[in-house]
Write a protein that holds these residues in place. Sequence first.
Motif: not given
Length: 367
Positions: A163-169
Amino acid sequence: MGFATTLGRPGSGPESERGHGIRVLVVDDSLIVRSAFSRLIEQEEGLVLTAAVSNAEDALQLLVTERVNVILLDLEMPGMGGLDALPKMIQRAREAKILVVSSHAKDGAEATVEALSLGAADTLQKPTGGFDQAYREILVGKIHALGRKPLRRAAKSATTPETPPPALRPASRQRARVLAIGASTGGIHALGQLFGTLPRNLGIPILVTQHLPQSFNEAFRNQLQDVSGLPAVAAEDGQVLLPGRIAVAPGDAHLTVVPSHSEHVIKLDRRPAPSGCMPSVDPMFASLAMTHGASALGVVLTGMGRDGTEGAMELAEAGGTLLVQNEASSAVWGMPGSIARAGLASAILHPFDLAARIASAAGVGSA
């Protein structure tokens, strides 16, 4: 030193008969407790009893050759006590999570908080009225949560792509004027790592909500004060937020912030929170969204469940910044993982590295 006190031979029967599962080691000098825990583990789907031993010395010897995922540890035993053995167990079984199950968990707050600060992931009082169904469910739930494989490790061993890493805000461009930290399972150890690295001249108020019974609050504040070098006080109604002071949520109320004339003060809220936690991180973050907006910095460390996510949504919508602990260093990546997967986090880091990001956000150099 043999394993004469072991219920079930180390590394034998259960795993080969029932398949792979969460491997549990019981360390308790009470035969009654060892027997009860052993039966509970053997009857629960997905759990495997590695061994049940009566002292820390046998446990340490067993850990040389046996792989375990969760250790149920009593603190008060003949010979080497649980507190002395705990760091050695962590060193020998690096991937194991330690659950302190002890009468000290209620009466010996200082010993329990010390165990948690040394790296124990969670604590549970020994039952006083027998091992009823409610107690069994709580204990089994904690074992499953602590023994669950990290998502990245599970992904690497699976046939499906990782799973790709979560997107950062993007983080707020405003300097942080208040720091609010939430944590649960494994949080006291993570807080020690964070505050041990955080500069003492941060110069902003610090709020801490840690899921912990009220009876532990004083010992917890003392531990925070020792590791941070900053005053740590019990949060009270009307208490003014002061730079360089840590306000700690009590065990029976949520810590929230409200405006008062030209200042910001604490308001304790005892209404039920959506997460069901008391205290809860959600009301703390939600209140800061209203009082500080883009100048609020929220941090979520290791913990079970998703407390903090709803409040983080409000804080992010108001322009505030959220930082969370990474999965690899978390005892349970529930609370921080929920915020990360929601795309609310501006950084996902080890507590040591979170300290540097906090210092930067507050406009000061690292320690």
